[in-house]
Design an enzyme around this catalytic site. Structure first.
Site, PDB file in Angstrom:
ATOM      1  N   TRP A 184       0.859  -1.188   0.000  1.00  0.00           N
ATOM      2  CA  TRP A 184       0.000   0.000   0.000  1.00  0.00           C
ATOM      3  C   TRP A 184       0.889   1.230   0.000  1.00  0.00           C
ATOM      4  CZ3 TRP A 184      -0.457   3.914   3.823  1.00  0.00           C
ATOM      5  CH2 TRP A 184      -1.338   4.937   3.424  1.00  0.00           C
ATOM      6  N   GLU A 224      -2.839  -2.821  -2.882  1.00  0.00           N
ATOM      7  CA  GLU A 224      -4.040  -2.328  -2.191  1.00  0.00           C
ATOM      8  C   GLU A 224      -4.464  -0.974  -2.749  1.00  0.00           C
ATOM      9  OE1 GLU A 224      -3.407  -1.695   2.029  1.00  0.00           O
ATOM     10  OE2 GLU A 224      -5.558  -1.545   2.427  1.00  0.00           O
ATOM     11  N   LYS A 226      -7.054   2.452  -2.998  1.00  0.00           N
ATOM     12  CA  LYS A 226      -7.670   3.354  -2.022  1.00  0.00           C
ATOM     13  C   LYS A 226      -8.314   4.515  -2.750  1.00  0.00           C
ATOM     14  CE  LYS A 226      -6.714   5.553   2.393  1.00  0.00           C
ATOM     15  NZ  LYS A 226      -5.797   5.685   3.524  1.00  0.00           N
ATOM     16  N   ASP A 257      -9.653  -3.271   0.817  1.00  0.00           N
ATOM     17  CA  ASP A 257      -9.790  -2.808   2.209  1.00  0.00           C
ATOM     18  C   ASP A 257     -11.188  -2.212   2.334  1.00  0.00           C
ATOM     19  OD1 ASP A 257      -9.807  -0.836   4.398  1.00  0.00           O
ATOM     20  OD2 ASP A 257      -7.664  -1.220   4.580  1.00  0.00           O
ATOM     21  N   HIS A 260     -11.732   1.586   2.008  1.00  0.00           N
ATOM     22  CA  HIS A 260     -11.084   2.309   0.912  1.00  0.00           C
ATOM     23  C   HIS A 260     -11.996   2.642  -0.261  1.00  0.00           C
ATOM     24  CE1 HIS A 260      -6.646   1.370   2.071  1.00  0.00           C
ATOM     25  NE2 HIS A 260      -7.371   1.806   3.078  1.00  0.00           N
ATOM     26  N   HIS A 284      -8.551  -6.542   3.542  1.00  0.00           N
ATOM     27  CA  HIS A 284      -8.227  -5.814   4.757  1.00  0.00           C
ATOM     28  C   HIS A 284      -9.564  -5.497   5.385  1.00  0.00           C
ATOM     29  CE1 HIS A 284      -3.862  -4.118   4.639  1.00  0.00           C
ATOM     30  NE2 HIS A 284      -3.918  -5.417   4.785  1.00  0.00           N
ATOM     31  N   ASP A 292     -12.185   6.499   6.261  1.00  0.00           N
ATOM     32  CA  ASP A 292     -11.339   5.315   6.465  1.00  0.00           C
ATOM     33  C   ASP A 292     -10.800   5.344   7.899  1.00  0.00           C
ATOM     34  OD1 ASP A 292      -9.740   3.082   5.848  1.00  0.00           O
ATOM     35  OD2 ASP A 292      -8.070   4.348   5.249  1.00  0.00           O
ATOM     36  N   ASP A 294     -10.783   3.146  10.328  1.00  0.00           N
ATOM     37  CA  ASP A 294     -10.157   1.945  10.899  1.00  0.00           C
ATOM     38  C   ASP A 294     -10.643   1.622  12.308  1.00  0.00           C
ATOM     39  OD1 ASP A 294      -8.236   0.972   8.772  1.00  0.00           O
ATOM     40  OD2 ASP A 294      -7.598   3.046   8.920  1.00  0.00           O
ATOM     41  N   ASP A 324      -7.383  -5.011   9.328  1.00  0.00           N
ATOM     42  CA  ASP A 324      -6.677  -3.730   9.314  1.00  0.00           C
ATOM     43  C   ASP A 324      -7.492  -2.675  10.057  1.00  0.00           C
ATOM     44  OD1 ASP A 324      -5.094  -1.558   8.831  1.00  0.00           O
ATOM     45  OD2 ASP A 324      -5.516  -1.412   6.684  1.00  0.00           O
TER      46      ASP A 324
HETATM   47  C1  RNT Z   1      -3.997   2.486   4.626  1.00  0.00           C
HETATM   48  C2  RNT Z   1      -4.054   1.052   4.295  1.00  0.00           C
HETATM   49  C3  RNT Z   1      -2.929   0.204   4.831  1.00  0.00           C
HETATM   50  C4  RNT Z   1      -2.557   0.540   6.266  1.00  0.00           C
HETATM   51  C5  RNT Z   1      -1.604  -0.447   6.904  1.00  0.00           C
HETATM   52  C6  RNT Z   1      -1.011   0.083   8.148  1.00  0.00           C
HETATM   53  O1  RNT Z   1      -5.132   3.162   4.289  1.00  0.00           O
HETATM   54  O2  RNT Z   1      -5.277   0.520   4.671  1.00  0.00           O
HETATM   55  O3  RNT Z   1      -3.247  -1.117   4.673  1.00  0.00           O
HETATM   56  O4  RNT Z   1      -3.685   0.648   7.076  1.00  0.00           O
HETATM   57  O5  RNT Z   1      -0.673  -0.835   5.996  1.00  0.00           O
HETATM   58 ZN    ZN Z   2      -5.531  -1.577   4.538  1.00  0.00          ZN
END
Ligand code: RNT
Ligand code: ZN
Length: 416
Positions: A184, A224, A226, A257, A260, A284, A292, A294, A324
């Site tokens: 990423w 990955e 986004k 993810d 994302h 993820h 985003d 998390d 994640d």
């Molecule tokens: C960031 C991505 C990535 C990170 C990690 C820490 O938006 O989701 O995967 O969260 O690599």
């Molecule tokens: Zn991620």
């Protein structure tokens, strides 16, 4: 066994709709969930633990007890997995290297800096996944890494990613379990760019260099995508089209993810499309709240839909489940336990349905029966199967783990 009585009743009921609960338990055990190391210390790592987290991602909160050394992180992780059934992996980021107190820059990392992680992983019986860390570093301070117009910067990150791939191949070789490596990059523009193409073309060239010579038996590589990051709101170089296109053309994995995408887009609807073109995808699993953010994964509809996509299609060998999230506002071990157990619960939940029967109704156009049954199955005694599974795996049943986490917090975390 305290969960047996309820399990036997549930087993009978599920058998009446054609679901074998014993088989469900055998199946869920084998599906690895890759737990991300970075929940344990707010994505700081051990290269420069006092440095800022950059790259458009953010942890919020200052709950006490964050792991500040490799030993602490390992101890916390071991504590967390003692509450989690089934097969686990750990996903490491490059900044979690064991540099033995010597400064090792990102373009210098080698397998030897992860040897102690491999020994530990062997000891506790988990597989290892990997991530190059293309953020939180002076060379990423302009917001660009693999797509940078500065050749010096770009080459630095290509070198870092190549070395990361080699480290992951070493994990695969040492542990006898294929590693998954996720790439990423934070690259993107805060404001509207005039030349998107050149950045993307450079990213393609960087990917080509990184993945040349990869060994897929030892390690599967994933890129990955986004939609945006903080400070990169107008254009993300590694967009979905960019990553999906590259992955299809070059037979890599795509990482989806859940945080994302635009808020009404869902990963549960993307897995089947990606699998039409790719051998494997990586997830993820996170929980975006308005952005985003998390947040810790909860047992919500989208999580169930994702699990259903994997289970109904028998895609558990092709969909690599990684987590994640990073919440620094609650006990970090609890965060791991809650999120990971929820992912596994969702897999069990998805397995407890007579999929073939539902598929048949769908094919016949009997959407009334499909909806009626899907809704009725929601209140079948799924929890009795989950609880029994936990007990047979020797991990705490229901909320029994919480006092143990509180005790660990009191005895260990608060004295850090
Ligand atoms: C960031 C991505 C990535 C990170 C990690 C820490 O938006 O989701 O995967 O969260 O690599
Ligand atoms: Zn991620």
């Amino acid at each position: 066994m305290k969960t047996l009585k309820a399990y036997e009743l549930a087993k009978e009921l599920y058998a009446s709709i054609g679901v074998d609960t014993d088989k469900v338990i055998e199946r869920v055990k084998t599906i690895p969930v890759s737990m991300h190391c970075w929940q344990g210390d707010d994505v700081r790592g051990f290269e420069n633990p006092d440095g800022d987290l950059t790259g458009g991602i953010q942890t919020t909160g200052n709950y006490p007890g964050r792991a500040t050394t490799i030993d602490e992180l390992r101890a916390d992780f071991e504590k967390a997995i003692s509450f989690i059934p089934g097969k686990k992996k750990m996903s490491l980021h490059a900044i979690y290297l064991d540099n033995q107190g010597k400064k090792v820059d990102r373009d210098e990392i080698e397998p030897k800096h992860f040897e102690s992680w491999v020994d530990w992983a062997k000891k506790i019986g988990v597989g290892l996944d990997f991530n190059p860390t293309c953020f939180s570093h002076p060379m990423s301070s302009t917001g660009f890494t693999l797509s940078s117009a500065d050749e010096n910067v770009r080459q630095f990150w290509i070198e870092h990613c190549k070395r990361s791939r080699v480290i992951a191949e070493y994990f695969g070789r040492e542990l006898g379990e294929t590693s998954c490596t996720n790439y990423w990059i934070p690259d993107g523009f805060k404001d509207i760019p005039v030349d998107r193409y050149s950045y993307r073309a450079r990213l393609v060239d960087s990917y080509d260099k990184i993945f040349a010579g990869q060994d897929k038996k030892l390690n599967l590589n994933a890129i990955e995508s986004k939609v945006f990051g903080i400070g990169a709101e107008s254009c993300t170089i590694g967009s979905l089209e960019m990553c999906l296109g590259y992955a299809v053309k070059n037979n890599l994995m795509l990482t989806l993810d859940t945080g994302h995408f635009h808020p009404t887009e869902v990963v549960s609807d993307k897995i089947s499309s990606a699998l039409c073109y790719l051998d494997d995808v990586m997830l993820h699993v996170s929980r975006p709240v308005r952005w985003d953010s998390d947040h810790v994964v909860i047992f919500d509809d989208e999580l169930k839909y994702i699990a259903q996509e994997i289970i109904r299609g028998n895609f558990e060998k092709r969909v690599h489940i990684g987590l994640d999230f990073f919440d620094a506002s609650i006990n970090r071990i609890a965060a791991w336990v809650i999120g990971t157990r929820n992912m596994q619960k969702a897999l069990v939940y998805a397995m407890l349905e007579p999929t073939e029967k539902l598929r048949q109704y769908e094919l016949e156009g009997d959407y009334t029966s499909r909806l009626a049954l899907l809704e009725e199955y929601k209140t079948y005694p799924f929890a009795a199967v989950w609880d029994y599974y936990c007990e047979t795996e020797n991990v705490p049943v229901r909320d029994e783990w919480l006092p143990e986490v509180k005790k660990y917090e009191h005895d260990v975390l608060l004295s850090r």
